[in-house]
Design an enzyme around this catalytic site. Sequence first.
Site, short mmCIF file in Angstrom:
data_model
loop_
_atom_site.label_atom_id
_atom_site.label_comp_id
_atom_site.label_asym_id
_atom_site.label_seq_id
_atom_site.Cartn_x
_atom_site.Cartn_y
_atom_site.Cartn_z
N CYS A 136 0.71 -1.31 0.08
CA CYS A 136 0.10 -0.03 -0.08
C CYS A 136 0.78 1.14 -0.25
O CYS A 136 0.25 2.32 -0.17
CB CYS A 136 -0.80 0.22 1.03
N HIS A 172 -3.00 7.25 2.28
CA HIS A 172 -3.72 5.89 1.77
C HIS A 172 -5.17 5.53 2.23
O HIS A 172 -5.33 5.67 3.37
CB HIS A 172 -2.84 4.86 2.26
N ASN A 206 -10.20 -0.26 0.17
CA ASN A 206 -8.66 -0.23 0.35
C ASN A 206 -8.25 -0.87 -1.04
O ASN A 206 -8.39 -2.12 -1.24
CB ASN A 206 -8.19 -1.03 1.66
#
Length: 325
Positions: free
Chosen positions: A119, A252, A282
């Site tokens: 990520c 993020h 996500n």
Amino acid sequence: MRRYSRISGTGSYLPPRRLTNADLVAKLAKHGVETSDHWIVERTGIRARHFAAPGVFSSDLGLEAARNALTAAGVDAKDIDLIIVATSTPDMVFPSTAAILQHKLGIAGCPAFDVQAVCSGFVYALTVADAMIQTGTASKALVVGTEVFSRILDFKDRTTCVLFGDGAGAVVLEASRVPGILASDLHADGKHADILCVPGHVSGGKASGDPLLKMDGQAVFKLAVGVLEDAARAVLAKAGKTEADIDWLVPHQANIRIMRSTAKKLKLPMSKVVVTVDQHGNTSAASIPMALDSAVRSGHINRGETVLLEGVGGGFTWGAILLKM
Ligand code: ACO
């Protein structure tokens, strides 16, 4: 005169198949897995995610995002002289998704490679592109974050499968006489590898081990809030700026609670934080460029504004970039 890099265009893409929390609750119930819209919204802020259709790969999503970024930048694909793709869900073991994307863009010759930092991948990739532009190795880079995380989810594990989705985001980063990227700060600590991983591997022509995502959510949460604050303070110090100089935080998009906590530590009101996690969950390396593109296209982030990008993820990896749009 010093050479800098600056973002000249942003783009993003979500595959059309959208599953709301209610859709996911129904899908998981078929596997005997119980969850609820209430739990997912309260613990994560996620309301929906998009899943790519079978046969659609990271390079396909990345291609759409890249085209949108090129159009926004007014740059022809043939003028791109560097492609970096951040992904943990590549099309193949090799060649790189970047090389596949290059061909799909109808171009050839420029360097193209993948960056794997889960990520944090986009922050890593943008830092590498910035360095290559500053040294004169490249002048017009395409930096893409793209993922098909739906392919590595265990739909029997409710603690992870409700969190992730597929998507892609991209930027065109060009050489500039005025600063765009002001500072970056990257880190990794491999001793935490097991708290967020896909432990399978390819051996003897077969996937061995378990090729599905495993996560200790609470351990990730605790580490994430600490390191995100450290990385933010580090880039501000490197650029000679303070929290008061930040116009926008583009974190993020993993969990609204992590974003709130980071904003609080940096004394930023949530009105300065770009939040898109509710719409797509996500999307790992894709999430930062997708959120950036969304805020640019909605007219929130404008030229000349100071933006802090922050990523954290498997590895354990983390990093931040401070830039002027
Ligand atoms: N639906 C309903 N109940 C659930 C679900 C679900 N989907 N998942 C877990 N639960 C239950 C648990 O079983 C537990 O029940 P119990 O109290 O009876 O034992 C309860 O909910 C609480 O579980 P916790 O794990 O304590 O929940 P928590 O508040 O920590 O939230 C979460 C879990 C959302 C995963 C959180 O820890 C988190 O966001 N962590 C960070 C994750 C993250 O950011 N990951 C991405 C990093 S990026 C990358 O590199 C991919």
